[in-house]
Scaffold this active site. Structure first.
Site, PDB file in Angstrom:
ATOM      1  N   ALA A  44      -9.761  -7.367   7.956  1.00 40.20           N
ATOM      2  CA  ALA A  44      -8.792  -6.987   8.884  1.00 40.20           C
ATOM      3  C   ALA A  44      -9.207  -6.354   9.992  1.00 40.20           C
ATOM      4  CB  ALA A  44      -7.330  -5.880   7.722  1.00 40.20           C
ATOM      5  N   ASP A  93      -0.460   4.439   1.121  1.00 40.50           N
ATOM      6  CA  ASP A  93      -1.242   4.815   2.887  1.00 40.50           C
ATOM      7  C   ASP A  93      -0.145   4.523   3.071  1.00 40.50           C
ATOM      8  OD1 ASP A  93      -3.251   2.357   2.512  1.00 40.50           O
ATOM      9  OD2 ASP A  93      -1.607   2.786   3.830  1.00 40.50           O
ATOM     10  N   ASN A 130       0.748  -1.313  -0.743  1.00 42.89           N
ATOM     11  CA  ASN A 130      -0.412  -0.067  -0.179  1.00 42.89           C
ATOM     12  C   ASN A 130       0.780   1.085  -0.108  1.00 42.89           C
ATOM     13  OD1 ASN A 130      -1.945  -2.275   0.012  1.00 42.89           O
ATOM     14  ND2 ASN A 130      -2.521  -1.455   2.591  1.00 42.89           N
ATOM     15  N   CYS A 182      18.815  17.571  -6.760  1.00 43.44           N
ATOM     16  CA  CYS A 182      19.326  17.566  -7.746  1.00 43.44           C
ATOM     17  C   CYS A 182      19.614  18.905  -8.834  1.00 43.44           C
ATOM     18  CB  CYS A 182      18.799  16.828  -9.018  1.00 43.44           C
ATOM     19  SG  CYS A 182      17.099  17.570  -9.640  1.00 43.44           S
ATOM     20  N   HIS A 207       6.067  -0.852  -2.502  1.00 44.40           N
ATOM     21  CA  HIS A 207       5.470   0.165  -3.761  1.00 44.40           C
ATOM     22  C   HIS A 207       5.187   1.729  -3.479  1.00 44.40           C
ATOM     23  CE1 HIS A 207       2.751  -4.059  -4.821  1.00 44.40           C
ATOM     24  NE2 HIS A 207       3.934  -4.263  -6.063  1.00 44.40           N
ATOM     25  N   THR A 239      -5.167  -9.111   0.772  1.00 48.53           N
ATOM     26  CA  THR A 239      -4.119  -9.027  -0.983  1.00 48.53           C
ATOM     27  C   THR A 239      -4.843  -9.831  -1.628  1.00 48.53           C
ATOM     28  OG1 THR A 239      -2.240  -8.998  -2.025  1.00 48.53           O
ATOM     29  CG2 THR A 239      -2.281 -10.038  -0.379  1.00 48.53           C
TER      30      THR A 239
HETATM   31  C1  BV8 Z   1       7.810  -5.066 -12.771  1.00 49.07           C
HETATM   32  C2  BV8 Z   1       1.462   1.717  -6.822  1.00 49.07           C
HETATM   33  C3  BV8 Z   1       9.289  -5.734 -14.400  1.00 49.07           C
HETATM   34  C4  BV8 Z   1       1.383   2.198  -7.416  1.00 49.07           C
HETATM   35  C5  BV8 Z   1       1.584  -0.805  -7.018  1.00 49.07           C
HETATM   36  C6  BV8 Z   1       2.337 -10.717 -16.194  1.00 49.07           C
HETATM   37  C7  BV8 Z   1       1.964 -12.340 -15.133  1.00 49.07           C
HETATM   38  C8  BV8 Z   1       2.397 -11.751 -13.844  1.00 49.07           C
HETATM   39  C9  BV8 Z   1       2.981 -10.385 -13.457  1.00 49.07           C
HETATM   40  C10 BV8 Z   1       2.831  -9.752 -14.586  1.00 49.07           C
HETATM   41  C11 BV8 Z   1       2.972  -9.850 -15.996  1.00 49.07           C
HETATM   42  N1  BV8 Z   1       2.980  -9.194 -16.923  1.00 49.07           N
HETATM   43  C12 BV8 Z   1       3.843  -8.280 -15.817  1.00 49.07           C
HETATM   44  C13 BV8 Z   1       4.066  -8.448 -14.648  1.00 49.07           C
HETATM   45  C14 BV8 Z   1       4.438  -7.825 -13.672  1.00 49.07           C
HETATM   46  C15 BV8 Z   1       3.577  -6.866 -12.856  1.00 49.07           C
HETATM   47  C16 BV8 Z   1       1.804  -7.918 -12.574  1.00 49.07           C
HETATM   48  O1  BV8 Z   1       2.624  -8.184 -11.059  1.00 49.07           O
HETATM   49  N2  BV8 Z   1       0.610  -7.321 -13.192  1.00 49.07           N
HETATM   50  C17 BV8 Z   1      -0.377  -7.719 -12.655  1.00 49.07           C
HETATM   51  C18 BV8 Z   1      -1.304  -7.013 -12.802  1.00 49.07           C
HETATM   52  C19 BV8 Z   1      -0.419  -8.792 -13.438  1.00 49.07           C
HETATM   53  N3  BV8 Z   1       3.818  -6.361 -12.482  1.00 49.07           N
HETATM   54  C20 BV8 Z   1       5.063  -4.875 -11.953  1.00 49.07           C
HETATM   55  O2  BV8 Z   1       4.592  -4.075 -12.971  1.00 49.07           O
HETATM   56  C21 BV8 Z   1       5.705  -5.012 -10.922  1.00 49.07           C
HETATM   57  N4  BV8 Z   1       7.002  -4.049 -11.503  1.00 49.07           N
HETATM   58  O3  BV8 Z   1       7.047  -6.858 -12.744  1.00 49.07           O
HETATM   59  O4  BV8 Z   1       8.685  -4.401 -12.727  1.00 49.07           O
HETATM   60  C22 BV8 Z   1      10.667  -4.747 -14.208  1.00 49.07           C
HETATM   61  C23 BV8 Z   1      12.213  -5.668 -13.223  1.00 49.07           C
HETATM   62  C24 BV8 Z   1      13.723  -4.678 -13.822  1.00 49.07           C
HETATM   63  C25 BV8 Z   1      13.438  -4.069 -14.006  1.00 49.07           C
HETATM   64  C26 BV8 Z   1      12.330  -3.174 -14.973  1.00 49.07           C
HETATM   65  C27 BV8 Z   1      10.563  -3.662 -14.437  1.00 49.07           C
HETATM   66  C28 BV8 Z   1       4.934  -3.286 -10.403  1.00 49.07           C
HETATM   67  C29 BV8 Z   1       4.077  -4.007  -9.834  1.00 49.07           C
HETATM   68  C30 BV8 Z   1       4.252  -2.384  -8.723  1.00 49.07           C
HETATM   69  C31 BV8 Z   1       2.812  -1.393  -9.090  1.00 49.07           C
HETATM   70  N5  BV8 Z   1       1.824  -0.926  -8.246  1.00 49.07           N
HETATM   71  N6  BV8 Z   1       1.207   0.162  -6.896  1.00 49.07           N
HETATM   72  C32 BV8 Z   1      -0.339   2.961  -7.056  1.00 49.07           C
HETATM   73  O5  BV8 Z   1      -0.422   2.660  -5.831  1.00 49.07           O
HETATM   74  O6  BV8 Z   1      -0.923   3.698  -7.613  1.00 49.07           O
HETATM   75  S1  BV8 Z   1       0.448  -2.324  -7.579  1.00 49.07           S
HETATM   76  C33 BV8 Z   1      -0.931  -1.905  -6.908  1.00 49.07           C
HETATM   77  O7  BV8 Z   1      -2.021  -3.265  -6.518  1.00 49.07           O
HETATM   78  C34 BV8 Z   1      -1.343  -1.822  -5.076  1.00 49.07           C
HETATM   79  O8  BV8 Z   1       0.087  -1.833  -4.359  1.00 49.07           O
HETATM   80  C35 BV8 Z   1      -2.095  -2.660  -4.562  1.00 49.07           C
HETATM   81  O9  BV8 Z   1      -2.041  -2.722  -3.099  1.00 49.07           O
HETATM   82  C36 BV8 Z   1      -1.416  -3.800  -5.581  1.00 49.07           C
HETATM   83  C37 BV8 Z   1      -1.997  -5.426  -5.633  1.00 49.07           C
HETATM   84  O10 BV8 Z   1      -3.143  -5.341  -5.595  1.00 49.07           O
HETATM   85  P1  BV8 Z   1      -3.427  -5.764  -3.723  1.00 49.07           P
HETATM   86  O11 BV8 Z   1      -2.936  -5.052  -3.088  1.00 49.07           O
HETATM   87  O12 BV8 Z   1      -3.802  -7.709  -3.916  1.00 49.07           O
HETATM   88  O13 BV8 Z   1      -5.228  -4.499  -4.007  1.00 49.07           O
HETATM   89  P2  BV8 Z   1      -6.417  -5.744  -4.424  1.00 49.07           P
HETATM   90  O14 BV8 Z   1      -7.402  -4.205  -5.204  1.00 49.07           O
HETATM   91  O15 BV8 Z   1      -5.923  -6.121  -5.853  1.00 49.07           O
HETATM   92  O16 BV8 Z   1      -7.190  -6.571  -3.836  1.00 49.07           O
HETATM   93  C38 BV8 Z   1      -7.467  -6.279  -2.368  1.00 49.07           C
HETATM   94  C39 BV8 Z   1      -7.452  -7.953  -1.578  1.00 49.07           C
HETATM   95  O17 BV8 Z   1      -8.605  -7.450  -0.377  1.00 49.07           O
HETATM   96  C40 BV8 Z   1      -8.981  -8.240  -1.951  1.00 49.07           C
HETATM   97  O18 BV8 Z   1      -8.400  -9.734  -2.869  1.00 49.07           O
HETATM   98  C41 BV8 Z   1     -10.218  -8.372  -1.253  1.00 49.07           C
HETATM   99  O19 BV8 Z   1     -11.187  -9.931  -1.648  1.00 49.07           O
HETATM  100  C42 BV8 Z   1      -9.197  -7.674   0.034  1.00 49.07           C
HETATM  101  N7  BV8 Z   1      -9.920  -7.287   1.152  1.00 49.07           N
HETATM  102  C43 BV8 Z   1     -11.299  -6.438   0.601  1.00 49.07           C
HETATM  103  N8  BV8 Z   1     -11.409  -6.088   1.409  1.00 49.07           N
HETATM  104  C44 BV8 Z   1     -10.738  -6.730   2.030  1.00 49.07           C
HETATM  105  C45 BV8 Z   1      -9.591  -7.210   1.978  1.00 49.07           C
HETATM  106  N9  BV8 Z   1      -9.223  -8.433   3.130  1.00 49.07           N
HETATM  107  C46 BV8 Z   1      -9.118  -8.215   4.460  1.00 49.07           C
HETATM  108  N10 BV8 Z   1      -9.850  -6.966   4.578  1.00 49.07           N
HETATM  109  C47 BV8 Z   1     -10.624  -6.019   4.091  1.00 49.07           C
HETATM  110  N11 BV8 Z   1     -12.194  -5.597   4.361  1.00 49.07           N
END
Ligand code: BV8
EC number: 2.3.1.286
Length: 304
Positions: free
Chosen positions: A295, A99, A97, A211, A114, A252
């Site tokens: 949570a 935040d 997160n 910078c 992140h 997550t």
């Molecule tokens: C990288 C910051 C390479 C920005 C974020 C193919 C397959 C797999 C991966 C990839 C692929 N192709 C590309 C990738 C990589 C890609 C990726 O993973 N894509 C995914 C979508 C498939 N990853 C990247 O690009 C990463 N970088 O790979 O770089 C590289 C290497 C070397 C050199 C150069 C490059 C970078 C990823 C970071 C992206 N930035 N955030 C912003 O916030 O604006 S990610 C973003 O998603 C947030 O940080 C968030 O936290 C994160 C993950 O999501 P979750 O936290 O899981 O949140 P979500 O909403 O999805 O789910 C919420 C969950 O909570 C649910 O399960 C729900 O049931 C549950 N919930 C709901 N309410 C509650 C609860 N649980 C408990 N209590 C509750 N009340």
């Protein structure tokens, strides 16, 4: 023994506890999860399309407007009982997160995989933008390396903008106080802002990046899709997960990599993983216990 009691026993007996959190950890504080981060006026946008270097290059003011909207929202909400339960126990916190709710609940040094809404930086050299510049400049080596390897080409922002502009003005796009947010965001994006609407940083006045303001735009201090995670943060997180005897993964979806692999590191090295999530996730298989709850409800019951 019921699973909550079993989880509480495992956690109480842990010598090296890690708590790994995603957007669901902040949901009960009022911060939309990432998959539904876009509510109201922003619902016309795809978060993953906005959280990319391409989106920022194409329309920095719009991307800044989104991050300002999110930062302002975080400023208005508060940590919940789950955050305070985590802060009470001796553990390493690893969060996806952006935040600062863990910090505000008292967790001393959460590892932000992140980045953060509160650490804008120079998009060329990575220097923090503002008072943090004097504190701990981000070494250029930590600058995120961007590779267009997003899992799918982001939907062109022009498509989003066209839809959005057909249905509401740009001022409306960025929510309350829109006009100055957009103006402030534009100034920030141009790296020329001495001040921008709504203090970006909690600390005092902002200064140009250490910078010397190399003319490149100031960008949000988060990791976008297609960017590498900060090396130090990732190394600390993997080390903590590898040494953990118990890891709790909270809120997550386990689909964003490489962060989603953190719980698997603990499991592979013989640690016990406990999941707190109302819904199943791809991490279910590596968890010894899957607690189907939220949570704020579950964490105070299992962390005593
Ligand atoms: C990288 C910051 C390479 C920005 C974020 C193919 C397959 C797999 C991966 C990839 C692929 N192709 C590309 C990738 C990589 C890609 C990726 O993973 N894509 C995914 C979508 C498939 N990853 C990247 O690009 C990463 N970088 O790979 O770089 C590289 C290497 C070397 C050199 C150069 C490059 C970078 C990823 C970071 C992206 N930035 N955030 C912003 O916030 O604006 S990610 C973003 O998603 C947030 O940080 C968030 O936290 C994160 C993950 O999501 P979750 O936290 O899981 O949140 P979500 O909403 O999805 O789910 C919420 C969950 O909570 C649910 O399960 C729900 O049931 C549950 N919930 C709901 N309410 C509650 C609860 N649980 C408990 N209590 C509750 N009340």
């Amino acid at each position: 023994m019921d699973s909550l009691h079993h989880a509480a026993e495992l956690i109480a007996g842990a010598e090296r506890l890690v708590v790994f959190t995603g957007a669901g950890m902040s949901a009960e504080s009022g911060v939309p999860t990432f998959r539904d981060a876009l509510t109201g006026l922003w619902s016309r946008y795809d978060a993953e399309a906005l959280a990319t270097p391409e989106a920022f290059t194409r329309d920095p003011a719009l991307v800044w407007g989104w991050y300002e909207w999110r930062r302002e929202l975080v400023e208005r909400v508060h940590p919940h009982a789950g955050h305070f339960a985590v802060a009470r126990v001796n553990c390493a916190v690893i969060t996806q997160n952006v935040d600062d709710l863990h910090e505000r609940a008292g967790s001393p040094h959460p590892i932000h995989l992140h980045g953060s809404l509160f650490t804008p930086r120079c998009s060329a050299c990575g220097m923090p933008f503002g008072v943090a510049a004097q504190a701990a400049p981000v070494r250029p080596a930590e600058m995120p390396v961007t590779r267009a390897t997003t899992d799918r080409p982001p939907v062109p922002l022009s498509e989003h903008r066209e839809n959005a502009e057909n249905s509401c003005s740009r001022e409306e796009l960025t929510g309350a106080g829109a006009a100055d947010f957009t103006a402030g965001a534009t100034q920030l994006a141009a790296g020329t802002a001495e001040t921008a609407t709504g203090s970006l940083l909690r600390e005092g006045p902002r200064t140009p990046p250490a910078c010397g303001g190399c003319g490149e735009p100031v960008r949000p201090g988060v990791v976008w899709f297609g960017e590498a995670l900060p090396r130090d943060a990732l190394e600390q997180a993997v080390e903590a997960a590898a040494n953990a005897d118990v890891l709790i993964t909270v809120g997550t979806a386990g689909v964003v990599h490489p962060a989603a692999e953190i719980p698997q590191v603990t499991a592979k090295l013989g640690g016990t993983v406990i999941q707190v999530n109302p819904r199943p996730t791809p991490l279910d298989g590596v968890c010894a216990l899957n607690l189907r709850g939220t949570a704020a409800e579950v964490l105070p019951k299992i962390i005593r």
